[in-house]
Design a protein around this motif. Sequence first.
Motif, short mmCIF file in Angstrom:
data_model
loop_
_atom_site.label_atom_id
_atom_site.label_comp_id
_atom_site.label_asym_id
_atom_site.label_seq_id
_atom_site.Cartn_x
_atom_site.Cartn_y
_atom_site.Cartn_z
N ILE A 78 7.00 10.55 3.35
CA ILE A 78 6.11 11.47 2.50
C ILE A 78 6.93 11.93 1.23
O ILE A 78 6.16 11.95 0.09
CB ILE A 78 5.83 12.76 3.43
N VAL A 79 7.97 12.33 1.39
CA VAL A 79 8.80 13.01 0.00
C VAL A 79 9.30 11.74 -0.86
O VAL A 79 9.08 12.04 -2.08
CB VAL A 79 9.95 13.63 0.50
N ALA A 80 9.27 10.46 -0.28
CA ALA A 80 9.55 9.32 -1.12
C ALA A 80 8.25 9.05 -2.10
O ALA A 80 8.29 8.89 -2.87
CB ALA A 80 9.93 8.05 -0.33
N LEU A 81 6.96 9.21 -1.37
CA LEU A 81 6.04 9.15 -2.03
C LEU A 81 5.64 9.96 -3.40
O LEU A 81 5.20 9.94 -4.37
CB LEU A 81 4.52 8.92 -1.24
N LEU A 82 5.89 11.35 -2.81
CA LEU A 82 5.97 12.49 -3.74
C LEU A 82 6.79 12.30 -5.12
O LEU A 82 6.52 12.65 -6.28
CB LEU A 82 6.17 13.54 -3.12
N PHE A 83 7.91 11.71 -4.74
CA PHE A 83 9.15 11.36 -5.73
C PHE A 83 8.49 10.10 -6.54
O PHE A 83 8.54 10.34 -7.87
CB PHE A 83 10.28 11.07 -5.05
N ILE A 170 4.34 3.31 -10.21
CA ILE A 170 3.63 2.38 -9.25
C ILE A 170 4.47 1.15 -8.45
O ILE A 170 4.33 1.15 -7.25
CB ILE A 170 2.54 1.64 -10.09
N PHE A 171 5.41 0.72 -9.48
CA PHE A 171 6.45 -0.07 -8.74
C PHE A 171 7.20 0.37 -7.53
O PHE A 171 7.56 -0.11 -6.62
CB PHE A 171 7.37 -0.57 -9.81
N GLY A 172 7.65 1.73 -7.57
CA GLY A 172 8.28 2.32 -6.74
C GLY A 172 7.28 2.51 -5.36
O GLY A 172 7.86 2.63 -4.23
N ILE A 173 6.16 2.85 -5.52
CA ILE A 173 5.21 3.22 -4.55
C ILE A 173 4.96 1.93 -3.21
O ILE A 173 5.02 2.05 -2.15
CB ILE A 173 3.76 3.66 -4.80
N LEU A 174 4.98 0.67 -3.78
CA LEU A 174 4.72 -0.57 -3.32
C LEU A 174 5.76 -0.84 -2.13
O LEU A 174 5.71 -0.98 -0.91
CB LEU A 174 4.51 -1.51 -4.01
N PRO A 175 7.01 -0.77 -2.68
CA PRO A 175 8.00 -0.92 -1.39
C PRO A 175 8.20 -0.06 -0.43
O PRO A 175 8.48 -0.04 0.81
CB PRO A 175 9.48 -1.31 -2.32
N ILE A 176 7.95 1.14 -0.92
CA ILE A 176 8.04 2.34 0.22
C ILE A 176 7.43 2.38 1.21
O ILE A 176 7.13 2.70 2.19
CB ILE A 176 7.92 3.85 -0.77
#
Length: 386
Positions: A78-83, A170-176
Amino acid sequence: MKDKKLVINRIAVSTFFFVNGFLYANWTSRLPELQRFYGLNNAQLGTVLFCIALGSMASMPFAGWLGSRFGSDKIVKIVALLFCISIPMVALSQNEWLIRLCFFFLGAASGAMDVTMNGQAVLVERLWGKIIFSSFHAIFSIGMALGAAVGGLFSNFQVSLQTHLNIIGIFGILPILWASTKLIRDHIHEPVVATNNLKTDNFLAFKTILPFGIIAFCCMTGEGAMVDWSAIFMNTVVNQSELISAWAFGIFGVSMTIGRIFGDYFTLKLGKQKLMLIDALLAIFGLGIALFFVSVWSTFLGFFLVGLGLSTIVPIVFSSAGNLKNISPSAGISMATSIGYTGFFIGPPAIGFLAETFGLRLGLGFVLGLFVMMAIVLLRISEKED
């Protein structure tokens, strides 16, 4: 050969570390441009950066409690997506109060992600059966180095700040999203300390962690200074271009990566205390070179040595805190990070105020003094163990 599922767990947790470092370095590598975009002097920028500290310090103890209560595997996703969402927000507005709010949110998400992903790293290390904690921080540093390089390229090709930050968010969301399905399930409803004398044992746990927390504070103040001020130092003190300034930060990230790649090996070879003392001396020597011999190459060399010196101190501290008896990894790491990250986030704004009054070289001289203090604490710990 390790169990395939455990290998995937390790890759998944490493993904969180990589994304965290990559995204953070992208926006910090363009901090000189962000400063001009905001129209702020060094002191005002320091005040804005302080909002990251407030957000992080508010979220880290809470994240530790949530990780112990519901499991770090649930909270970290959850917090990673918020980041990831918070990164594009830093260039949305030039309104000073809205900037502060966005940076507070960024700090809160980043701090919570740090606590919970380190909690997951402790669980992987336990199941792996050997010291591998530094490798996770090596992945973070690789992300930082690549993020700084990518930020420099975006700057060189004059891509707008907002477009740049939108793309990497956006790049960060995909691998997370992928990694979130491959985490180790943490124990939930785990008490912070499972004994009948909760207050006493919490105090003893805090007392045990405190010296290492002080070391982490000094170390992470230096790390935060390099993250937020290395590019500005190269740009304004050494009078180099924005591309070269981004590379100065990248050099620091590369050296951190090298140190952390070999960190687990040298921890086993030299022992924790001796390795951290050597690290402290490298950081003192490196920052001294950068501050006393102002040129492009002395700055590159100095920042490289600082990165090498700071590389393994935090992984050693966090691993120790996460492996305390009768305390959950999230709770132990939360205690260490709450002390250490105080330096990471409060240090750079303090340097901003000092830089505005005395100049950036003397502002970073404050960090040099903390490195000396760190070496003294390490010497005293070593003497007690002897």
